[in-house]
Motif scaffolding. Sequence first.
Motif, mmCIF file in Angstrom:
data_model
loop_
_atom_site.group_PDB
_atom_site.id
_atom_site.type_symbol
_atom_site.label_atom_id
_atom_site.label_comp_id
_atom_site.label_asym_id
_atom_site.label_seq_id
_atom_site.Cartn_x
_atom_site.Cartn_y
_atom_site.Cartn_z
ATOM 1 N N LEU A 1 -6.957 2.451 3.287
ATOM 2 C CA LEU A 1 -7.244 3.871 3.504
ATOM 3 C C LEU A 1 -8.739 4.144 3.425
ATOM 4 O O LEU A 1 -9.278 4.940 4.216
ATOM 5 N N SER A 2 -9.425 3.499 2.500
ATOM 6 C CA SER A 2 -10.850 3.758 2.307
ATOM 7 C C SER A 2 -11.688 3.376 3.519
ATOM 8 O O SER A 2 -12.794 3.891 3.705
ATOM 9 N N LEU A 3 -11.177 2.478 4.369
ATOM 10 C CA LEU A 3 -11.905 2.078 5.577
ATOM 11 C C LEU A 3 -12.035 3.229 6.563
ATOM 12 O O LEU A 3 -12.934 3.236 7.410
ATOM 13 N N PHE A 4 -11.119 4.206 6.461
ATOM 14 C CA PHE A 4 -11.111 5.329 7.401
ATOM 15 C C PHE A 4 -11.717 6.602 6.796
ATOM 16 O O PHE A 4 -11.674 7.658 7.417
ATOM 17 N N LEU A 5 -12.260 6.485 5.585
ATOM 18 C CA LEU A 5 -12.843 7.634 4.901
ATOM 19 C C LEU A 5 -14.337 7.425 4.681
ATOM 20 O O LEU A 5 -14.815 6.284 4.680
ATOM 21 N N PRO A 6 -15.094 8.507 4.503
ATOM 22 C CA PRO A 6 -16.529 8.358 4.211
ATOM 23 C C PRO A 6 -16.732 7.553 2.934
ATOM 24 O O PRO A 6 -15.978 7.701 1.960
ATOM 25 N N GLY B 1 -9.737 11.228 -4.801
ATOM 26 C CA GLY B 1 -8.574 10.460 -5.234
ATOM 27 C C GLY B 1 -8.551 9.055 -4.665
ATOM 28 O O GLY B 1 -8.221 8.088 -5.366
ATOM 29 N N ALA B 2 -8.912 8.906 -3.389
ATOM 30 C CA ALA B 2 -8.891 7.586 -2.756
ATOM 31 C C ALA B 2 -9.893 6.647 -3.410
ATOM 32 O O ALA B 2 -9.600 5.464 -3.656
ATOM 33 N N THR B 3 -11.094 7.149 -3.706
ATOM 34 C CA THR B 3 -12.120 6.323 -4.352
ATOM 35 C C THR B 3 -11.690 5.911 -5.747
ATOM 36 O O THR B 3 -11.827 4.748 -6.151
ATOM 37 N N LEU B 4 -11.165 6.859 -6.504
ATOM 38 C CA LEU B 4 -10.712 6.561 -7.862
ATOM 39 C C LEU B 4 -9.649 5.478 -7.869
ATOM 40 O O LEU B 4 -9.737 4.496 -8.609
ATOM 41 N N MET B 5 -8.643 5.651 -7.024
ATOM 42 C CA MET B 5 -7.499 4.750 -7.066
ATOM 43 C C MET B 5 -7.792 3.381 -6.468
ATOM 44 O O MET B 5 -7.234 2.381 -6.919
ATOM 45 N N LYS B 6 -8.678 3.316 -5.482
ATOM 46 C CA LYS B 6 -8.964 1.994 -4.917
ATOM 47 C C LYS B 6 -9.636 1.108 -5.958
ATOM 48 O O LYS B 6 -9.365 -0.099 -6.030
ATOM 49 N N TRP B 7 -10.494 1.708 -6.805
ATOM 50 C CA TRP B 7 -11.141 0.920 -7.851
ATOM 51 C C TRP B 7 -10.208 0.661 -9.018
ATOM 52 O O TRP B 7 -10.165 -0.452 -9.565
ATOM 53 N N MET B 8 -9.439 1.661 -9.428
ATOM 54 C CA MET B 8 -8.523 1.476 -10.548
ATOM 55 C C MET B 8 -7.480 0.411 -10.244
ATOM 56 O O MET B 8 -7.193 -0.468 -11.072
ATOM 57 N N THR C 1 9.052 2.171 -3.489
ATOM 58 C CA THR C 1 8.419 2.107 -4.807
ATOM 59 C C THR C 1 6.918 1.894 -4.696
ATOM 60 O O THR C 1 6.133 2.521 -5.423
ATOM 61 N N VAL C 2 6.498 1.017 -3.772
ATOM 62 C CA VAL C 2 5.082 0.663 -3.643
ATOM 63 C C VAL C 2 4.285 1.734 -2.904
ATOM 64 O O VAL C 2 3.243 2.196 -3.389
ATOM 65 N N PHE C 3 4.765 2.144 -1.737
ATOM 66 C CA PHE C 3 3.939 2.982 -0.865
ATOM 67 C C PHE C 3 4.160 4.491 -1.033
ATOM 68 O O PHE C 3 3.260 5.275 -0.730
ATOM 69 N N VAL C 4 5.331 4.883 -1.534
ATOM 70 C CA VAL C 4 5.589 6.308 -1.736
ATOM 71 C C VAL C 4 5.407 6.683 -3.205
ATOM 72 O O VAL C 4 4.594 7.541 -3.552
ATOM 73 N N ALA C 5 6.173 6.015 -4.086
ATOM 74 C CA ALA C 5 6.150 6.368 -5.499
ATOM 75 C C ALA C 5 4.931 5.828 -6.235
ATOM 76 O O ALA C 5 4.711 6.193 -7.397
ATOM 77 N N THR C 6 4.135 4.979 -5.594
ATOM 78 C CA THR C 6 2.915 4.473 -6.228
ATOM 79 C C THR C 6 1.683 4.915 -5.445
ATOM 80 O O THR C 6 0.893 5.725 -5.931
ATOM 81 N N PHE C 7 1.518 4.417 -4.226
ATOM 82 C CA PHE C 7 0.324 4.735 -3.435
ATOM 83 C C PHE C 7 0.157 6.242 -3.244
ATOM 84 O O PHE C 7 -0.858 6.831 -3.629
#
Length: 311
Positions: A58-63, A187-194, A229-235
Amino acid sequence: MKNSAFPGHIAMVVANVLWGLMAPVSKDTLNFFALNSINPVVLPSLRILGATFAFWLLSLFLPKEPVCKADKVKLFGAGLFAIAFNQCLFITGISFTSPIDASVVTTMLPIVTMILSAIVLKEPLTHLKAVGVLVGMSGALLLVLGDGHGLHLDKDHIIGDIMCFTAQVSFACYLVFFKGVISRYSGATLMKWMFLFSALTASPFILPMLAKVPWSAIPAKIYAEIAYTVFVATFFSFLIITVGQKRLRPTVVSMYNYVQPVVSTTISLIWGVATFGLTKGIAIALVFAGVYVVTQSKKRSDLQNEKEVSK
């Protein structure tokens, strides 16, 4: 309710609805794992690795949003408390205890968060807030235990209950200790690093375990449950909870945890494995009443303003 807080409330409702739906889904997956001698920690491992991939994609498509070294250290700690410790402890705990016990233990999250917020963030421990937390907890407990199911006190269940409780303490620490850094980034920046830090920390332990999984023997239904579980309830859920964390106090965020048993009960009713009666109606009303009362309790800034006016 302030307009700026409204998106936070919506985000927390949606996230906890999705987590509530995950309960029966992940239970079916874990039952399959147990029947096929697959380590239950495989599920949180897939959550960590799969969400890490999704957030970086996701981060590849965001500033690009630069993160200073000091904040990366904080996000490393946030990832451990919110993801690695929380998920692995809870899933492992469920393998020792019962779903009923685990559900009861999760009702402790708002209480732990309220106490930590009072100590660390100096948030006022008002009577209204305490009453709201207790009312919400009583509703959640009534939902879980209202059908006459009791707690288990044998050694294995106690070990599992302790692990599930430690998972709640871990997530409460994340909500309280890392509120500052959460407010500075998207949110995207926070979660990609976490998630990256969690994945790197856990990889030496989980990669050898994943290599032993008989992937070809897993049916499509279980793969679909894992995908949810992975892409809806987590991502997706972890992406939107940052909206709530930025706009709401930690105790209010944690109160939405009580939405999960309401969702699980509703699913059970839809599937015809439970019946709706007066007890469940009262329980659900108590849950939402408790959440509402806590959202109406005064913040530290409100009390300070009142003091200034009274001078």
